[in-house]
Design a protein around this motif. Structure first.
Motif, PDB file in Angstrom:
ATOM      1  N   LYS A 178       0.895  -1.276   0.018  1.00 19.97           N
ATOM      2  CA  LYS A 178       0.046  -0.020  -0.016  1.00 19.97           C
ATOM      3  C   LYS A 178       0.902   1.216   0.059  1.00 19.97           C
ATOM      4  CE  LYS A 178      -3.922   2.012   2.429  1.00 19.97           C
ATOM      5  NZ  LYS A 178      -4.929   2.110   3.762  1.00 19.97           N
ATOM      6  N   LYS A 229       1.258   3.982  -2.869  1.00 17.60           N
ATOM      7  CA  LYS A 229       0.914   5.201  -2.637  1.00 17.60           C
ATOM      8  C   LYS A 229       2.091   6.395  -3.203  1.00 17.60           C
ATOM      9  CE  LYS A 229      -1.050   8.432   0.902  1.00 17.60           C
ATOM     10  NZ  LYS A 229      -1.600   8.626   2.268  1.00 17.60           N
ATOM     11  N   GLU A 230       3.332   5.588  -2.961  1.00 14.49           N
ATOM     12  CA  GLU A 230       4.640   6.566  -3.119  1.00 14.49           C
ATOM     13  C   GLU A 230       5.018   6.768  -4.432  1.00 14.49           C
ATOM     14  OE1 GLU A 230       7.633   9.202  -1.980  1.00 14.49           O
ATOM     15  OE2 GLU A 230       5.811   8.464  -0.784  1.00 14.49           O
ATOM     16  N   VAL A 270      -2.054   5.713  -8.954  1.00 11.67           N
ATOM     17  CA  VAL A 270      -2.582   5.744  -7.464  1.00 11.67           C
ATOM     18  C   VAL A 270      -2.497   7.172  -7.274  1.00 11.67           C
ATOM     19  CG1 VAL A 270      -2.417   4.951  -5.069  1.00 11.67           C
ATOM     20  CG2 VAL A 270      -2.178   3.495  -6.971  1.00 11.67           C
ATOM     21  N   ARG A 271      -1.500   7.821  -7.307  1.00 12.86           N
ATOM     22  CA  ARG A 271      -1.503   9.163  -6.895  1.00 12.86           C
ATOM     23  C   ARG A 271      -2.320  10.117  -7.606  1.00 12.86           C
ATOM     24  NH1 ARG A 271       5.073  10.044  -7.315  1.00 12.86           N
ATOM     25  NH2 ARG A 271       4.349  12.259  -7.031  1.00 12.86           N
ATOM     26  N   ASP A 309      -5.716   9.212  -6.518  1.00 11.61           N
ATOM     27  CA  ASP A 309      -6.118   9.860  -5.312  1.00 11.61           C
ATOM     28  C   ASP A 309      -6.454  11.307  -5.257  1.00 11.61           C
ATOM     29  OD1 ASP A 309      -6.068   9.517  -2.099  1.00 11.61           O
ATOM     30  OD2 ASP A 309      -4.416  10.858  -2.392  1.00 11.61           O
TER      31      ASP A 309
END
Length: 774
Positions: free
Chosen positions: A410, A414-415, A420-421, A424
């Motif tokens: 996870k 996220k990083e 995903v970024r 988000d």
């Protein structure tokens, strides 16, 4: 030491990775001969496939016409040689049965002509294809079995293959490939001879193609019972006399003729290349794929993956934490897909071209100045570099995932994942837009014009109701759902209004009770515009209270200070008057007492005058006569008046002022008094034996004047309070003066449009005056 060991460990691990890549490249290249041997078993020669053999069979029909014309001396048409049609009248036939079979024609009169035209068109197309492809690249010979006459397109003795059969090879003919087919008297290919890379497969393919025929399927002959049938009957009614007619058609094949097609090695290389229509590079590539070139490539990638993962498990290995491997996850996936998937085809092609000598031809064309012996070295270098880049890129891609164990899946996504970024961020923005839309829809500021809100609400409701009405009967169901939703929203909105109104009441109540530190962090909703007004009311009350408190404090201090400062000289005056009244005082004592009385009375007079001046300045009841004043000259002039006192105080004054004049519009008398008080303050409170700095400079349209000195006593007073009335730096109040000097200086500065600021930094005391200059 730990850092040095870690760096050495990383260097060693990097060396292991590079060696693993090098060994993988060398190991894969060592398998090239194995791939070639296995690929030969799976490869189907393009000269053995159906497309090429069918083109040869079509050539049989074309060449048979040519040899027939030579033997018979007659110009034949294709229809004359290959089609027979007969018509006859019939009486008793079942028309329905023939109609169902597809052999019944409503207009039978033009059928024969239609069959002839179709055959002519088909064979003309075959002839063009044969002349443009086979005839230009293949040696051929067609031989009439009865007369022995033949036609060929080459000067080589290709006919020797016919004369002696397989023994014709003893003539040392240069052919490495040939196909020889002999048709018997009824048009069947009863004898076939071949030579090729795999003669058995080639023979089977030739026999199958020659047996299947070419014209029959094209013209629609054959059926489920006999797919190779050459005869067919058609029935119909003639428009000429209205009687039933049967048309019998039969297709003929070449007879008593042998056809030979042969290729030398050079011709085969050209024909088997990528420029001819019969060659398929896919066949060669697929043969190497089946030979395992792709599987072993993936095996090498798997081995390198295992090596990389094992090194990652060692905590001393930190290569995968370096900045160079911190790339987005999408870049890693793209790199892995390209290397593992797309470049698999490229690697197989590399093996294929290397084994086929493609690179040797390239070196021979472009690096002709090098020896032939160096070509294998160059080819090996190209292969090694290509494989090293691919394997190295794969190892790099694997190492980019090395932070997953420490960060977690996870956290890594996220990083490192752009998707995903972005997702988000998109979700946050969507939620923000939704909240904004909801607030815009439900939030109405009563302090603003609500026309826009009303228009917007009516328009949205109109659109929703319009959509509901367009749903016909189902619109009732939608209307019910819409009504329920509207009820819920209105109920929620009214409750929110009540909460906001309660917040407003609480805030005003807190201010009314005197709580001037109340914060209004809550959302007042429709009453939001009142929040600013509440802040202003609260701030106004706070300022008023602060001013009142300050005023009361100053009044108390003023009374205390005035009482003290007035009481001191009055007490002295009273005391010395009593002494003068005593009997027996001498003349000298009387003079001394009178001198003290004079001194104390002058101080009392000065104190009263200063207090009067401060009061007038604060009430702005002062007349100001503005004239052009050279402030530099004025400062020096005042200093000259106090030079003796400065020397007595053992102070050293340093001036830093412009050479020329600095003219300001000021009241010269009051400005003189300002600097008089400032110099007097310095003489009283400056530390003995220190320097005093007086600076004058022009900056940003202002004239800045600063006076700095070191205080003789520790300053424990707030700088702002030093300019208040009866406030002294000496809290013991033992020094001479009224304590009004700085207050008078500040008041006189401000009534002339200037500003005076007191700065205290430890024992450093600094006065800064500023006026605008023209």
């Amino acid at each position: 030491m730990l850092d040095i060991k870690l760096k050495n460990s990383n260097k060693f691990k990097l060396f292991i990775l590079i060696m693993a890549i090098v060994l993988s490249c060398a190991g894969y290249m060592a398998l090239y001969p194995t791939f070639e041997n296995k690929a030969d078993k799976y490869y189907k020669d393009s000269l053995s496939n159906d497309a090429f053999l069918e083109s040869l069979q079509r050539g049989n029909y074309v060449l048979y016409k040519e040899i027939s014309e030579k033997v018979d001396g007659i110009n034949y048409s294709y229809v004359d040689l290959y089609l027979d049609t007969e018509e006859e009248w019939v009486m008793d036939i079942n028309m329905d049965a023939f109609y169902e079979s597809g052999n019944l024609y409503e207009d039978i009169d033009g059928l024969s002509e239609e069959m002839r035209n179709q055959m002519t068109s088909t064979l003309n197309t075959w002839e063009n294809g044969f002349r443009n492809d086979i005839a230009q690249n293949v040696d051929y010979c067609v031989i009439d079995e009865e007369s022995g006459q033949f036609i060929k397109n080459t000067g080589r003795k290709i006919e020797a293959l016919w004369k002696k059969g397989m023994e014709g090879e003893k003539e040392e003919l240069p052919y490495v490939y040939y196909v020889m087919v002999t048709y018997n008297g009824i048009g069947n290919s009863d004898r076939v001879a071949v030579k090729g890379k795999n003669s058995d497969d080639l023979l089977k393919n030739v026999q199958a193609v020659m047996r299947n025929g070419q014209l029959e399927p094209v013209l629609g002959y054959g059926n489920e019972v006999n797919p190779y049938a050459r005869e067919k009957e058609y029935y119909g009614v003639s428009n000429l006399n209205g009687k039933a007619v049967k048309v019998s058609c039969s297709i003929k094949a070449p007879k008593n003729t042998t056809f030979i097609y042969a290729l030398t090695q050079e011709q085969k290389s050209v024909l088997a290349g990528g420029e001819n229509p019969f060659y398929s590079s896919w066949d060669e590539w697929y043969s190497y794929f089946r030979a395992g070139a792709g599987d072993f490539y993936w095996m090498m990638l798997g081995i390198l993956t295992v090596v990389s993962v094992l090194l990652m498990l060692d905590k001393r290995h930190t290569i995968h934490y370096g900045k160079i491997v911190r790339i987005p996850l999408e870049a890693t996936i793209f790199l892995a897909v390209i290397i593992g998937g797309a470049f698999e085809q490229t690697v197989i092609e590399l093996v294929l071209r290397t084994n086929k000598g493609y690179f040797d031809a390239v070196w021979n064309n472009y690096l002709f100045f090098l020896s032939v012996e160096s070509f294998p070295f160059l080819t090996g270098a190209v292969n090694f570099i290509c494989l090293f880049l691919l394997f190295g890129g794969w190892v790099y891609a694997v190492n980019t995932l090395g932070e997953i164990p420490s960060m977690g899946i996870k956290g890594y996504l996220k990083e490192r994942s752009l998707c995903v970024r972005i997702g988000d961020r998109f979700c946050r923005k969507a939620r923000k837009l939704w909240r904004g839309f909801k607030d815009e829809l439900l939030h109405v500021d009563l302090g603003e014009d609500i026309k826009y809100t009303l228009h917007k609400t009516v328009l949205i409701n109109f659109i929703i109701l319009g959509i509901i009405c367009s749903a016909w009967f189902f619109g009732w169901f939608i209307l019910v759902i819409y009504s329920v939703a509207l009820y819920v929203l209105l109920k929620k909105y009214i409750r929110k209004l009540q909460e906001q109104y309660k917040k407003l009441l609480n805030a005003t109540g807190a201010i009314a009770e005197g709580n001037l530190n109340t914060t209004f962090d809550e959302d007042f909703g429709v009453f939001e515009s009142y929040k600013e007004a509440l802040y202003k009311i609260q701030e106004g009350f706070r300022k008023a209270v602060d001013e009142e408190v300050k005023s009361q404090r100053m009044k108390a201090e003023l009374i205390t200070n005035v009482s003290h400062d007035l009481k001191t000289p009055l007490t002295a005056i009273t005391t010395y008057i009593d002494l003068l009244k005593e009997d027996g005082i001498t003349e000298e004592q009387r003079k001394e007492y009178i001198g003290v009385l004079e001194k104390k009375s002058l101080r009392l007079k000065r104190l009263i005058e200063d207090l009067f001046e401060v009061s007038k300045a604060n009430s702005r009841n002062v007349t100001v006569n503005l004239v052009d004043v050279d402030i530099v000259n004025l400062i020096r002039q005042v200093y000259l008046e106090y030079e003796e006192k400065v020397e007595e105080a053992n102070l050293i004054v340093r001036f830093r002022m412009p050479e020329g004049k600095v003219i300001l519009k000021l009241d010269s008398e009051k400005t003189y008094r300002i600097f008089e008080n400032l110099y007097s303050n310095i003489i009283k409170y400056a530390m003995i034996g220190t320097r005093v700095y007086v600076d004058v400079e022009k900056r940003d349209g202002m004239v800045i004047i600063s006076l700095r000195n070191m205080s003789a006593v520790e300053l424990q007073v707030i700088p702002e309070e030093l300019t208040e009335r009866f406030v002294r730096g000496d809290s013991s109040r033992n020094t001479e003066g009224s304590g009004l000097g700085l207050a008078i200086a500040k008041s006189f500065t401000e009534i002339q449009g200037g500003k005076m600021e007191v700065v205290v930094d430890g024992d450093l005391f600094k006065i800064v005056l500023s006026w605008k200059c023209e």
